[in-house]
Design a protein around this motif. Structure first.
Motif, short mmCIF file in Angstrom:
data_model
loop_
_atom_site.label_atom_id
_atom_site.label_comp_id
_atom_site.label_asym_id
_atom_site.label_seq_id
_atom_site.Cartn_x
_atom_site.Cartn_y
_atom_site.Cartn_z
N ASP A 273 10.25 -5.58 -38.63
CA ASP A 273 11.03 -6.53 -39.43
C ASP A 273 11.00 -7.91 -38.78
N ILE A 274 11.29 -8.92 -39.58
CA ILE A 274 11.39 -10.28 -39.05
C ILE A 274 12.63 -10.37 -38.16
N ILE A 275 12.42 -10.79 -36.94
CA ILE A 275 13.53 -10.96 -36.00
C ILE A 275 13.64 -12.41 -35.56
N ASP A 276 12.49 -13.02 -35.23
CA ASP A 276 12.47 -14.36 -34.68
C ASP A 276 11.94 -15.34 -35.73
N TYR A 277 12.84 -16.10 -36.33
CA TYR A 277 12.44 -17.06 -37.34
C TYR A 277 11.79 -18.31 -36.74
N ARG A 278 11.66 -18.36 -35.43
CA ARG A 278 10.93 -19.46 -34.79
C ARG A 278 9.46 -19.15 -34.66
N ASP A 279 9.05 -17.97 -35.10
CA ASP A 279 7.65 -17.54 -35.06
C ASP A 279 7.12 -17.48 -36.49
N ALA A 280 6.27 -18.45 -36.86
CA ALA A 280 5.79 -18.54 -38.24
C ALA A 280 5.02 -17.30 -38.65
N GLY B 259 15.60 -23.81 -42.55
CA GLY B 259 16.30 -23.42 -41.34
C GLY B 259 16.08 -24.44 -40.25
N LEU B 260 17.14 -24.79 -39.55
CA LEU B 260 17.06 -25.82 -38.51
C LEU B 260 16.07 -25.41 -37.42
N SER B 261 15.14 -26.30 -37.12
CA SER B 261 14.16 -26.14 -36.03
C SER B 261 13.21 -24.96 -36.24
N GLU B 262 13.12 -24.47 -37.47
CA GLU B 262 12.16 -23.40 -37.74
C GLU B 262 10.79 -24.00 -38.07
N PRO B 263 9.71 -23.28 -37.79
CA PRO B 263 8.38 -23.82 -38.06
C PRO B 263 7.99 -23.80 -39.54
N GLY C 115 16.51 -35.79 -44.84
CA GLY C 115 16.14 -34.47 -44.37
C GLY C 115 15.93 -33.44 -45.46
N SER C 116 15.61 -33.89 -46.67
CA SER C 116 15.32 -32.97 -47.77
C SER C 116 14.07 -33.45 -48.50
N VAL C 117 13.58 -32.62 -49.41
CA VAL C 117 12.32 -32.95 -50.08
C VAL C 117 12.53 -34.06 -51.10
N PRO C 118 11.46 -34.72 -51.53
CA PRO C 118 11.61 -35.77 -52.54
C PRO C 118 12.29 -35.27 -53.80
#
Length: 484
Positions: free
Chosen positions: A159-166, A239-243, A284-287
């Motif tokens: 399962d996805i655990i680390d959202y800092r890993d793309a 998500g903040l600081s996520e890749p 900090g958001s999309v156009p």
């Protein structure tokens, strides 16, 4: 952006003008329609019955729940666990789906289907789907075999655990949901065949569920060559600081902008709807042109991340701001009241979703809804009024922002407002107590029918008007409701 320091009652302090230049005469309404609505867990026949009313109030498109065959579960998330790509579900049959699309098209309301193409089921034991299709976690006869799914090695559990890993986010499993190898051409072709089938039934486009969990180029390959004008909306939770970020998906289509919903929730809860809030890349958001803006959706109303129907008048106030503000393409949410985040919609004895209905809906948010009751914000006076406001102002820029900074009347500290050029002006009160204020606008002089209450408000030759803004309420004037 210009800001005014205004005070409008005898108790208020300084009044500073913003240099507004009222139009000599009201312009014609823009008559632009772009707002959508998620009819969460509404059956196909019920949506068909609702479409004439939606068209009348200015809804442009409807987002449906996923239409494909799913696991047999009472929880709402069963619809997000595909068993096959047959258009047979507890929301209705293929024929009913096609009839719904056709009925809505007759009223110029597009249907956008929620497309679950990242994964299949998340159940550990074999089973039979709603329409009778047998399945196992990694085996779906005549569709997918074990080689069509990722085998995650980045995570110890799969399962996805680390959202800092793309790589983990886009190849591992989301809560045990069998993750398709969407980078494989054969998988892409089969998924595209499903989208093509939905297009053959008349849908105008798709919401790509869990887009964040697919590489952007995989989605691009799946939707490549879709007919011109096909709507592609992608769920990419920021998500903040996520890749993995929403901006990476803009080449494929629009995205749901969660930053907007979070910011709007924060403003309402803080008691001040900042008229000069910055959205888009600078904020900090999309156009704006690629953002789906919203107050809540079926996920956030359950996880508490945003406001929801349970917040009553504050929720309605947020919806008013959503529809008045020029950022993004707004999406409303209409579902059912629930107790517990997994609670599914009301079902009949055969397990089908009971028909949704707004026939007896109140014209304003209620203090409490019984679980299983259909909640119908599209029937609230404030939503109907602000949809009319949005149509009238079109793409006019935000102008004449006002924020009461200094006043003896404490209630005025929660009153803000902004204009949309000569096309409209909206004032908001983020406190429970009503407050009377005078606003300077770019509106032409005349007698305007207020969008929500129906009261007649006079705008003078200098573009000024005075009005009582209800607690957790809005006063909105627009050129679609002015004496000519």
């Amino acid at each position: 952006m210009l800001r005014s320091l205004l005070a409008a009652t005898a108790a208020a302090a300084l009044l500073l003008t913003a240099g507004c230049t009222p139009a000599a005469a009201p312009p014609e309404p823009a008559e632009r329609r772009d707002a959508g609505i998620l009819l969460f867990q509404w059956g196909w026949d019920a949506i068909a019955e609702e479409c004439p009313a939606l068209a009348e109030i200015g809804i442009d498109w409807v987002l449906t729940s996923p239409p494909q065959e799913h696991v047999v579960r009472d929880e709402w998330w069963g619809h997000y666990q595909p068993v096959s790509y047959r258009i047979e579900s507890r929301l209705g049959t293929r024929d009913e789906f096609a009839a719904m699309v056709a009925t809505c098209a007759e009223h110029d309301v597009d249907i956008v289907a929620d497309a679950v193409i990242n994964h299949m089921t998340g159940l550990g034991t074999p089973g039979t789907g709603w329409a009778g299709s047998a399945y196992e976690h990694y085996s779906y006869p005549d569709i997918w075999g074990p080689d069509d799914f990722h085998r995650c090695t980045e995570s110890p559990t799969g399962d996805i655990i680390d959202y800092r890993d793309a790589a983990e986010v886009q190849t591992c499993e989301l809560v045990n949901l069998a993750d398709l190898r969407t980078g494989e051409p054969s998988v892409q072709q089969r998924l595209r065949a499903y989208l093509d089938d939905l297009l053959s039934l008349g849908v105008a486009g798709f919401r790509i569920d869990a887009a964040k969990h697919m590489a952007p180029d995989h989605i691009a390959a799946i939707v490549d060559g879709l007919p011109a004008g096909t709507r592609v909306y992608q769920e990419v939770i920021r998500g903040l600081s996520e890749p993995v970020q929403p901006e990476q998906y803009l080449a494929t289509g629009s995205v749901w902008e969660f930053t907007y919903a979070r910011t709007l929730t924060s403003m309402v809860e803080s008691g001040r709807l900042n008229p000069d809030v910055v959205f888009g890349p600078e904020g900090g958001s999309v156009p704006s042109e690629q953002a789906i803006s919203f107050v809540d959706n079926h996920d956030t109303e359950r996880n508490g991340e945003t406001l929801s129907y349970a917040d009553g008048e504050q929720y309605a106030l947020a919806l008013a701001f959503l529809l008045a503000h020029p950022y993004g393409t707004p999406q409303l949410t209409s579902g059912y009241a629930f107790a517990g985040r997994d609670a599914g919609p009301p079902l009949d004895t055969d397990g089908r979703v009971l028909p949704a209905s707004c026939a007896d809906a109140a014209p304003s948010p209620q203090p409490r809804y019984e679980p299983g009751t259909w909640v119908c914000p599209q029937r609230w006076d404030v939503v109907r009024g602000m949809l009319a406001f949005r149509q009238a102002v079109g793409d006019a820029p935000l102008t004449d922002s006002v924020e009461f900074v200094q006043a003896d009347d404490a209630a005025l500290e929660h009153v803000t407002g902004f204009g949309r050029g000569a096309f409209g002006f909206a004032a908001f009160n983020a406190a429970a107590t009503s407050a009377t204020a005078t606003f300077e606008t770019s509106l032409a002089p005349g007698r305007y029918t207020e969008a929500v209450s129906g009261a007649v408000i006079e705008v003078d030759g200098a573009g000024r008007f005075t009005a009582e803004v209800p607690g957790f309420g809005v006063v909105a004037l627009h050129v679609g409701a002015v004496e000519r």
